[in-house]
Design an enzyme around this catalytic site. Structure first.
Site, short mmCIF file in Angstrom:
data_model
loop_
_atom_site.label_atom_id
_atom_site.label_comp_id
_atom_site.label_asym_id
_atom_site.label_seq_id
_atom_site.Cartn_x
_atom_site.Cartn_y
_atom_site.Cartn_z
N ASN A 23 -3.11 3.30 6.54
CA ASN A 23 -1.89 4.12 6.51
C ASN A 23 -1.80 4.68 5.09
O ASN A 23 -2.45 4.16 4.18
CB ASN A 23 -0.66 3.28 6.93
CG ASN A 23 -0.29 2.24 5.91
OD1 ASN A 23 -0.09 2.54 4.73
ND2 ASN A 23 -0.20 0.98 6.33
N ASN A 72 3.84 -7.36 13.99
CA ASN A 72 2.81 -6.74 14.80
C ASN A 72 2.02 -7.71 15.67
O ASN A 72 1.07 -7.31 16.35
CB ASN A 72 1.83 -5.95 13.92
CG ASN A 72 2.51 -4.85 13.15
OD1 ASN A 72 2.46 -4.82 11.92
ND2 ASN A 72 3.17 -3.94 13.84
N ARG A 91 -7.59 -4.61 12.01
CA ARG A 91 -6.54 -5.59 12.35
C ARG A 91 -6.81 -6.31 13.67
O ARG A 91 -6.03 -7.21 14.04
CB ARG A 91 -5.16 -4.91 12.38
CG ARG A 91 -4.70 -4.43 11.01
CD ARG A 91 -3.20 -4.18 10.97
NE ARG A 91 -2.41 -5.41 11.08
CZ ARG A 91 -1.08 -5.46 11.14
NH1 ARG A 91 -0.39 -4.34 11.10
NH2 ARG A 91 -0.44 -6.60 11.26
N ARG A 138 0.27 4.74 16.19
CA ARG A 138 -0.35 3.44 16.44
C ARG A 138 -0.34 3.09 17.94
O ARG A 138 -1.39 2.93 18.54
CB ARG A 138 0.35 2.35 15.64
CG ARG A 138 0.14 2.45 14.14
CD ARG A 138 -1.32 2.25 13.75
NE ARG A 138 -1.54 2.34 12.33
CZ ARG A 138 -1.37 1.34 11.48
NH1 ARG A 138 -0.97 0.17 11.90
NH2 ARG A 138 -1.62 1.51 10.19
N HIS A 167 4.94 3.21 12.08
CA HIS A 167 5.48 2.25 13.04
C HIS A 167 6.97 2.55 13.19
O HIS A 167 7.64 2.89 12.20
CB HIS A 167 5.36 0.81 12.54
CG HIS A 167 4.04 0.15 12.78
ND1 HIS A 167 3.48 -0.73 11.88
CD2 HIS A 167 3.18 0.22 13.82
CE1 HIS A 167 2.32 -1.16 12.36
NE2 HIS A 167 2.10 -0.60 13.53
N ASP A 169 9.40 0.58 13.29
CA ASP A 169 10.28 -0.23 12.43
C ASP A 169 10.28 0.22 10.97
O ASP A 169 10.96 -0.38 10.14
CB ASP A 169 9.97 -1.74 12.57
CG ASP A 169 8.62 -2.13 11.97
OD1 ASP A 169 7.90 -1.27 11.45
OD2 ASP A 169 8.28 -3.33 12.05
N ALA A 255 1.09 -2.10 1.14
CA ALA A 255 0.34 -2.13 2.41
C ALA A 255 1.09 -1.38 3.51
O ALA A 255 0.62 -1.30 4.64
CB ALA A 255 0.11 -3.57 2.86
N CYS A 261 8.73 -6.01 8.77
CA CYS A 261 7.32 -6.18 9.16
C CYS A 261 6.84 -7.61 8.93
O CYS A 261 5.90 -8.07 9.58
CB CYS A 261 6.42 -5.29 8.33
SG CYS A 261 6.82 -3.57 8.31
N1 ARG Z 1 -1.00 -2.56 6.60
C1 ARG Z 1 -0.34 -2.78 7.84
C2 ARG Z 1 -0.74 -1.71 8.83
O1 ARG Z 1 -0.95 -0.59 8.42
C3 ARG Z 1 1.14 -2.81 7.66
C4 ARG Z 1 1.89 -3.17 8.90
C5 ARG Z 1 3.37 -3.11 8.74
N2 ARG Z 1 4.01 -3.57 9.89
C6 ARG Z 1 5.04 -2.99 10.51
N3 ARG Z 1 5.59 -3.61 11.50
N4 ARG Z 1 5.47 -1.79 10.18
O2 ARG Z 1 -0.90 -1.93 10.00
#
Ligand code: ARG
Length: 275
Positions: A23, A72, A91, A138, A167, A169, A255, A261
Site C-alpha cells: 500500500n 484482517n 500476507r 483489497r 481498507h 477501516d 505500514a 487495524c
Molecule cells: N500493511 C498492511 C496491509 O497493507 C496494513 C493492514 C492494515 N489493516 C487494516 N485493517 N487497515 O495489508
C-alpha cells in the site's frame, strides 16, 4: 456466544517491520523502529484494557510482519469467523496462523471460496444489522456478497477509490447505529450517497486527520481510542458525547495501519447487531 464482554484479539509486534510494499504508506526505505513500535503497541494494549476490554493474544510469527494487524484475520460473526483470503501473497501466510488460533479458541472457521478476496474486519464493518463492505482495492464485491448471504444479512458495498485508504477501516468507523466517522474522498460518489442515506449522523474528517488515521479508531461503548494528531475529530466526538483517548501509533502508520487495524473484536463490535 463465546465472548460476552468486550474482548479484543491483538498480536505483539515482535516481528513487525516494513518488509514489502503493498500500500502507498509502506516504503522499505522508511523502516519502523521496533523499540518504539513495541512501546506504542503496549500503550494501546494498556489503554484498551483501561477502557474495559479483555485482550487475547495471537503469538507473533517471524516473516509475517503484518500479523500485528489482527483486524484482517477475519470477520467475526457469533461463534464463527470468516477467514480472510488476502489479495497479496505477502500476507497469505497469515491465514494458517489465524485459523489455528481461532480453532483453538473454539470458533468455527469458514473459508472463502477460491479467488474471493476478503480482508476481514478491515473491509467489513457492521453498523447495526447491516454490513458495510469496502471493495475493489483489497476485498472483492463478490466476496462481500457471499459473506453477507452466509449470514443472511443486508450488505451495502462501498467502492474505495483512493489507494491510501485501501481498507474500509481506514476511512469509515461506525460509532453507533446512527453515527459514524468517515473520510468522504475515499469513496466513489455512489458510496458517499449510500452512506448518507443509511447513517443519519456522519462525522467527516479533514484530509490532515484522515492521514493521521482518524477513522481507524477503536470504539468501546462511548470511548474512542485513536492515534494522536486528530484534534478536530476529538472535538466532534466530545460534542456527540464520546470520550476520545489518543495514543501515538506513528510506527504502525508506516505500514498503513493504526488503532483499529491492530485489533479484532472477538465478541463483535459494540455497534454490531448480528442478524
Ligand atoms: N500493511 C498492511 C496491509 O497493507 C496494513 C493492514 C492494515 N489493516 C487494516 N485493517 N487497515 O495489508
Amino acid at each position: 456466544m463465546k465472548y460476552d464482554s468486550p474482548t479484543i484479539l491483538m498480536c505483539p509486534p515482535d516481528y513487525y517491520g516494513i518488509e514489502y510494499e503493498i500500500n502507498p504508506w509502506m516504503s522499505r526505505s522508511q523502516q519502523s523502529d521496533l523499540e518504539v513500535a513495541r512501546q506504542q503497541w503496549e500503550s494501546l494494549y494498556a489503554l484498551l484494557q483501561k477502557l474495559g476490554a479483555r485482550i487475547e493474544l495471537l503469538t507473533p510469527v517471524k516473516g509475517l510482519p503484518d500479523l500485528v494487524f489482527t483486524a484482517n484475520a477475519g470477520l467475526i460473526w457469533k461463534d464463527r469467523v470468516f477467514l480472510s483470503l488476502f489479495r497479496h501473497e505477502a500476507r497469505q501466510g497469515e491465514t494458517a496462523v489465524d485459523r489455528d488460533w481461532f480453532q483453538q479458541a473454539g470458533l468455527e472457521t469458514i473459508e472463502m471460496p477460491e479467488d474471493y478476496f476478503f480482508e476481514g474486519a478491515g473491509d467489513a464493518l457492521f453498523c447495526g444489522d447491516t454490513l458495510f463492505a469496502g471493495y475493489l482495492i483489497r476485498s472483492d464485491v463478490k466476496a462481500m456478497q457471499w459473506v453477507a448471504a452466509e449470514m443472511n444479512c443486508r450488505v451495502i458495498p462501498l467502492q474505495l477509490i483512493d489507494e491510501f485508504y485501501y481498507h474500509l477501516d481506514t476511512c469509515f468507523c461506525p460509532l453507533s447505529e446512527t453515527e459514524a466517522i468517515y473520510y468522504p474522498p475515499a469513496f466513489d460518489s455512489y458510496a458517499q450517497q449510500a452512506l448518507q442515506e443509511h447513517i443519519p449522523h456522519l462525522i467527516p474528517v479533514v484530509d490532515a486527520e484522515a492521514q493521521r488515521f482518524a477513522c481507524n479508531a477503536v470504539v468501546i461503548g462511548k470511548s474512542v481510542a485513536l492515534n494522536t494528531g486528530c484534534p478536530e475529530l476529538e472535538q466532534a466526538l466530545l460534542e456527540r458525547g464520546y470520550t476520545p483517548h489518543s495514543t501515538p501509533l506513528d510506527e504502525f502508520i508506516k505500514a498503513g495501519g493504526s488503532a483499529k487495524c491492530l485489533t479484532l473484536r472477538l465478541d463483535g463490535e459494540c455497534v454490531a447487531v448480528w442478524p
